[in-house]
Every structure is written in structure tokens, then in C-alpha cells.
Design an enzyme around this catalytic site. Structure first.
Site, PDB file in Angstrom:
ATOM      1  N   ASP A  63      64.459  62.324 -41.255  1.00  0.00           N
ATOM      2  CA  ASP A  63      63.014  62.531 -41.430  1.00  0.00           C
ATOM      3  C   ASP A  63      62.755  63.296 -42.724  1.00  0.00           C
ATOM      4  O   ASP A  63      63.694  63.752 -43.384  1.00  0.00           O
ATOM      5  CB  ASP A  63      62.415  63.250 -40.209  1.00  0.00           C
ATOM      6  CG  ASP A  63      63.172  64.517 -39.844  1.00  0.00           C
ATOM      7  OD1 ASP A  63      64.089  64.926 -40.591  1.00  0.00           O
ATOM      8  OD2 ASP A  63      62.864  65.111 -38.798  1.00  0.00           O
ATOM      9  N   ASN A 130      59.462  71.913 -29.322  1.00  0.00           N
ATOM     10  CA  ASN A 130      58.440  71.239 -28.513  1.00  0.00           C
ATOM     11  C   ASN A 130      58.948  69.911 -27.943  1.00  0.00           C
ATOM     12  O   ASN A 130      58.159  69.104 -27.455  1.00  0.00           O
ATOM     13  CB  ASN A 130      57.163  71.008 -29.335  1.00  0.00           C
ATOM     14  CG  ASN A 130      57.385  70.037 -30.498  1.00  0.00           C
ATOM     15  OD1 ASN A 130      58.512  69.617 -30.763  1.00  0.00           O
ATOM     16  ND2 ASN A 130      56.311  69.690 -31.183  1.00  0.00           N
ATOM     17  N   HIS A 132      60.444  67.522 -29.725  1.00  0.00           N
ATOM     18  CA  HIS A 132      60.413  66.381 -30.652  1.00  0.00           C
ATOM     19  C   HIS A 132      61.826  65.970 -31.069  1.00  0.00           C
ATOM     20  O   HIS A 132      62.781  66.742 -30.958  1.00  0.00           O
ATOM     21  CB  HIS A 132      59.509  66.649 -31.859  1.00  0.00           C
ATOM     22  CG  HIS A 132      60.013  67.626 -32.867  1.00  0.00           C
ATOM     23  ND1 HIS A 132      59.185  68.269 -33.760  1.00  0.00           N
ATOM     24  CD2 HIS A 132      61.251  68.100 -33.148  1.00  0.00           C
ATOM     25  CE1 HIS A 132      59.891  69.053 -34.544  1.00  0.00           C
ATOM     26  NE2 HIS A 132      61.142  68.976 -34.180  1.00  0.00           N
ATOM     27  N   GLU A 137      56.777  63.534 -32.607  1.00  0.00           N
ATOM     28  CA  GLU A 137      56.179  64.653 -31.875  1.00  0.00           C
ATOM     29  C   GLU A 137      55.764  64.213 -30.471  1.00  0.00           C
ATOM     30  O   GLU A 137      55.705  63.011 -30.179  1.00  0.00           O
ATOM     31  CB  GLU A 137      54.936  65.147 -32.640  1.00  0.00           C
ATOM     32  CG  GLU A 137      55.215  65.644 -34.051  1.00  0.00           C
ATOM     33  CD  GLU A 137      55.863  67.028 -34.099  1.00  0.00           C
ATOM     34  OE1 GLU A 137      56.489  67.451 -33.110  1.00  0.00           O
ATOM     35  OE2 GLU A 137      55.751  67.667 -35.161  1.00  0.00           O
TER      36      GLU A 137
END
Ligand code: PGA
Length: 233
Positions: A63, A130, A132, A137
Site C-alpha cells: 500500500d 482498527n 485493517h 479499512e
């Protein structure tokens, strides 16, 4: 469910995962490998640089943040600092998403085609606080493509760990679809701050609220956790 979880002593985690990585490269020196950046893989990359021959490997960077070229908080800068600069011989090929491309959608299709044309032998992933994966996400579907994304506020905040000047609010990520098609996946999880999200990744219902949970459907997933991260399992 056939979850492979290897729980390793904190101080041996990097060395043992590197040993497994070297084994994989011995079997396939020209492997096509997707790599993450961030804090988790740093000690592993130090070990890999000492012990693995990456000269025939193709690396796909998982990413990238939308930050100016050369910014220290970018994923390509982290990969360079944490792995590439430590290697005696560079990898044969490195492919990355260009978040500064004039046509972002075309750029995502270009990268995804490169990945899919031959596929990935091994994908290493960190686990976001979180849930991800890459920059997929919460809210991401299992078949999500490589794409431009808006970041969760917590991801923007945690990017400041990589560089205090970095406040990215967008990026590009390999999609979950391509991650799930990787022939093998390793989820890397270290530190007590990851204990709750790792427990949830393993036990919560599988779904978009926690993208990492999709990995439980992958046929060849290994979770490499250190004892601190595994404390709540
Ligand atoms: P970290 O990031 O390795 O820096 O904890 C993981 C992630 O957000 O995917």
C-alpha cells in the site's frame, strides 16, 4: 476453521519468522512477494536482510499513502529504510502503487494487473489497530479491488508514528481480493497493543467491520504472533 497460529517468544519472533522466510525462498528463490511496511515488520526485515537472498525475488509493496514523493512517512520510504538499504543485493524487481499518478484509477488497474498476472506466492501483512489490512479499512468487502481509499481517522493518526510530519488522509492499497488470492498469507502481529484486535480478528464474526477477519477464510494463512500480542487469545 483451520487457523494456524504460531505464538513465539517476543525476543525470538523476528528471528524465527525470518527462518521460515528463508525456508520459503530456498524452495522458490524467484518468489513473488507482497510486503507491508510499518513498525511490525521492522525487526523481521533486519533479520531477513542478514539471512535471506532476495536477489531473484519480485516485491510488490502492499500500500501507499498519498504523501509527496520522498516524504519520510511514505511506505516506499519505509521499505527502503527498513529493508532495501540493508540488502547487499537488491531484489530483482520492485513494484509499487504510484499515489501521485495523474489518473489514480488507471494506476490501480496497472498495479493490480501486474499482481494478478502471475499472482502472489506469499503475502506478509501487518494487523491495523482498527483491523485493517493494508489500507483496506473497516467497511471493505472481501472482493474489494486495488483502489484509492480514504483513511480512517485512526490510520491518519497512527501514520504519525512513522513520521511526525505525516498526516495522510488518503492512499492506495492492494485490494482484499488479491490478498485472498495470494497462495500463502502470513499475518504478523506483535506487541501488547495488538492483543485486543488480534483476539477480535480470531473470534469476531467475519465481515467488513473487521477486514482482517476475512483471512480466516484463506486456505493457507499463518498468524505469527509474539506472546505479548497473543495474550488475550
Ligand atoms: P504497524 O501497522 O505495523 O505499524 O503496527 C500495522 C498496520 O496498520 O497495518
Amino acid at each position: 476453521m483451520n487457523l494456524q497460529i504460531e505464538i513465539l517468544d517476543d525476543d525470538q519472533w523476528a528471528s524465527l519468522v525470518a527462518t521460515r522466510f528463508v525456508d520459503r525462498l530456498n524452495t522458490r528463490p524467484d518468489a513473488r512477494i507482497c510486503l507491508p511496511t510499518g513498525d511490525t515488520p521492522k525487526p523481521l526485515y533486519r533479520e531477513m536482510a542478514r539471512r535471506a537472498d532476495l536477489s531473484a525475488v519480485t516485491i510488490f509493496l502492499l500500500d501507499e499513502f498519498t504523501l509527496p514523493s520522498g516524504h519520510a512517512g511514505r511506505c516506499d520510504a519505509m521499505l527502503k529504510r527498513d529493508l532495501l538499504d540493508l540488502l547487499e543485493t537488491p531484489p530483482r524487481r520492485i513494484e509499487a502503487l504510484d499515489t501521485l499518478a495523474s489518473d489514480g484509477e488507471t494506476e490501480c488497474r496497472r498495479f493490480e494487473t501486474l499482481v494478478d498476472d502471475g499472482g502472489l506466492d506469499l503475502t506478509l501483512l501487518g494487523l491495523g489497530g482498527n483491523g485493517h489490512l493494508g489500507l483496506n479499512e473497516p467497511g471493505s468487502e472481501q472482493d474489494s479491488p486495488t483502489r484509492m481509499v480514504e483513511l480512517a481517522a485512526s490510520t491518519t493518526e497512527s501514520a504519525a508514528r512513522y513520521d511526525p510530519e505525516a498526516h495522510p488522509t488518503a492512499g492506495m492499497t492492494l485490494g482484499i481480493r488479491s490478498i485472498m488470492e495470494s497462495r500463502e498469507v502470513w499475518l504478523l502481529v506483535t506487541g501488547s497493543h495488538k492483543a485486543t484486535i488480534l483476539r477480535r480478528m480470531v473470534h469476531d464474526p467475519i465481515g467488513p467491520g473487521l477486514p482482517a477477519s476475512y483471512l480466516r477464510r484463506h486456505p493457507l494463512l499463518t498468524i505469527f504472533a509474539d506472546r505479548s500480542a497473543a495474550a488475550d487469545l
